[in-house]
Design a protein around this motif. Structure first.
Motif: not given
Length: 366
Positions: A334-361
Motif C-alpha cells: 500500500g505504501g509503495l503504491l501510494n508513492i509510485i502511482y500518484p507520481t506517475i499520475g502527476y506526470s500524466g497531467f503534463i501529457l493531458l495538457a499537451l493533448m489539449v493544447v494540440k487539439q485546440v491548435r
C-alpha cells in the motif's frame, strides 16, 4: 450473399471489433492495484461518498483520452508510443516521454512484485520478501524459456478476476447495505493512505495515472480500424464499464471500514469476510494475473535497452528483478503504491495538457 446478409456480417464484425478494444482497455487498467482493491481505496473510498463523485471525473477524462488516442491512431497510423509522444509533445519532449514510459513500466513492475508478496503473505503466511522473490523468479523463467504462450493462456483468467471481484463486491453490499452507508460517512475521518489531499484531485489523478499507458496501447489499435463510429463506441464503453465496476468495489470497501484500511489486500479481506470458501481461489487468480501483467512489463523494459534473448537481455533481467525485489520489500504494498502511482499520475497531467493544447491548435480530437 444478399445485402441483408452482408449488413449482418458487417455488424457482427463491428461488434467484435468494439469488444476487442474494450477488452484491451480493461486489461490495461485492471492490474494488481485494481484487483487487490488498493487503487479503489486510496483514490476513491478513502474520501467517502465524495469518492463516487471522483469516479465520475475519471469517467469523463477516461472517455476523452481513450477516444482521442484511438482517433489519433486511426488518422496518423501510429505504430509505437514514441510516435504518439512526438505527435503531442514534439521531438525533444516526445523522446523524454518515451524514456519516461519505460521508467513507468519498470516502476509498476516493482509494484507487481510487492503486491505478489502481500497476496501470498495474507493468503498463505509466506514472508513478503519470499513471495516477491518467488514472483520475480517466475517472471525470469517466463522470459528465459520463452513462455509467452503460457502467459497468454493464463491471461484468459482476467475475465474470471473481474467476475470474482464483482461477485464479492455484490455479496458484501447485499449482506449489509447499512454498513456501506455508515462506512462512506466514516471513511474521510480515518487515518488512511490517500492518493491526493482532495477527492477532485484524486479523481483527476487516476485517469492521468493511466494516460501514458493508454498513449502506448490505444493509438496502435486505432490505426487498424477504419470505422470512426466503432472507435468512439469502444472508447466510451471501456471507461464506462470500468467506472461501474470501480463503483461497486468502492461501495463494498465502505462496508469494511475501518478495518479495511489496515490491510494490504482489501479485496482479499472482503473475500475472507463475506465468501471465505472462494478466498483461496480468489487469491490464486490475483497471483496469476499479477504474473501475466508482470512479464510484459519487464519484457518491455528489457527490449528498450537490449536485444530480446541476448546475453545482455538475460543479465539485465536478473539485475532489474533483484533491484525490484529489494524495492518491493522496502515498503508495504500500500505504501509503495501510494508513492509510485500518484507520481506517475502527476506526470500524466503534463501529457493531458499537451493533448489539449494540440487539439485546440488543430481544432480536432485527432
Amino acid at each position: 450473399m444478399n445485402d441483408s446478409t452482408k449488413v449482418a456480417s458487417k455488424g457482427r464484425r463491428g461488434v467484435i471489433t468494439v469488444v476487442k478494444i474494450v477488452g484491451a482497455f480493461l486489461s490495461l487498467l485492471m492490474g494488481s492495484g485494481f484487483s487487490t482493491g488498493q487503487e479503489a481505496l486510496q483514490f476513491f473510498a478513502a474520501f467517502g461518498y465524495k469518492g463516487i463523485a471522483a469516479i465520475s471525473i475519471f469517467l469523463l477524462l477516461g472517455i476523452y483520452m481513450t477516444v482521442s488516442f484511438l482517433l489519433a491512431g486511426q488518422k496518423h497510423g501510429f505504430k509505437n508510443n514514441e510516435e504518439v509522444f512526438r505527435f503531442y509533445a514534439g521531438d525533444t519532449f516526445g523522446k523524454l516521454f518515451s524514456l519516461y514510459a519505460i521508467v513507468t513500466l519498470y516502476s509498476v513492475y516493482v509494484v507487481m512484485l510487492s503486491s505478489a508478496g502481500s497476496v501470498l503473505h495474507e493468503s498463505y503466511g509466506l514472508p513478503i520478501a519470499a513471495g516477491a522473490s518467488l514472483m520475480g523468479l517466475l517472471v525470469l523463467g517466463a522470459l528465459y524459456f520463452g513462455l509467452r504462450e503460457i502467459v497468454n493462456v493464463l491471461g484468459a483468467l482476467g475475465p474470471a478476476l473481474i467476475v470474482a471481484i464483482l461477485f464479492i463486491a455484490i455479496v458484501v453490499i447485499s449482506r449489509d447495505p447499512a454498513s456501506a452507508i455508515e462506512g462512506s460517512r466514516l471513511a474521510p475521518s480515518l487515518d488512511s493512505l490517500r492518493a491526493a489531499d482532495s477527492w477532485w484531485l484524486s479523481g483527476m489523478l487516476y485517469p492521468a495515472l493511466v494516460a501514458i499507458g493508454l498513449a502506448s496501447f490505444m493509438p496502435p489499435l486505432g490505426a487498424k480500424i477504419d470505422s470512426t463510429r466503432q472507435l468512439v463506441v469502444a472508447g466510451t464503453l471501456g471507461p464506462l464499464l470500468f467506472a461501474l465496476t470501480l463503483s461497486c468495489i468502492v461501495i463494498a470497501l465502505f462496508s469494511g471500514m475501518p478495518d479495511i484500511t489496515e490491510v494490504n489486500i482489501p479485496m482479499l479481506y472482503l473475500a475472507n469476510t463475506a465468501v471465505p470458501v472462494i478466498a483461496p481461489l480468489f487469491s490464486g487468480i490475483i497471483t496469476v494475473c499479477i504474473f501475466t501483467t508482470a512479464v510484459p512489463l519487464l519484457w518491455a523494459t528489457l527490449v528498450r535497452f537490449s536485444l530480446d534473448g541476448s546475453r545482455r537481455y538475460h543479465l539485465l533481467a536478473v539485475c532489474l528483478t533483484v533491484f525490484g525485489v529489494i524495492g518491493a520489500t522496502a515498503l508495504p504494498f500500500g505504501g509503495l503504491l501510494n508513492i509510485i502511482y500518484p507520481t506517475i499520475g502527476y506526470s500524466g497531467f503534463i501529457l493531458l495538457a499537451l493533448m489539449v493544447v494540440k487539439q485546440v491548435r488543430t481544432r480536432s480530437l485527432s
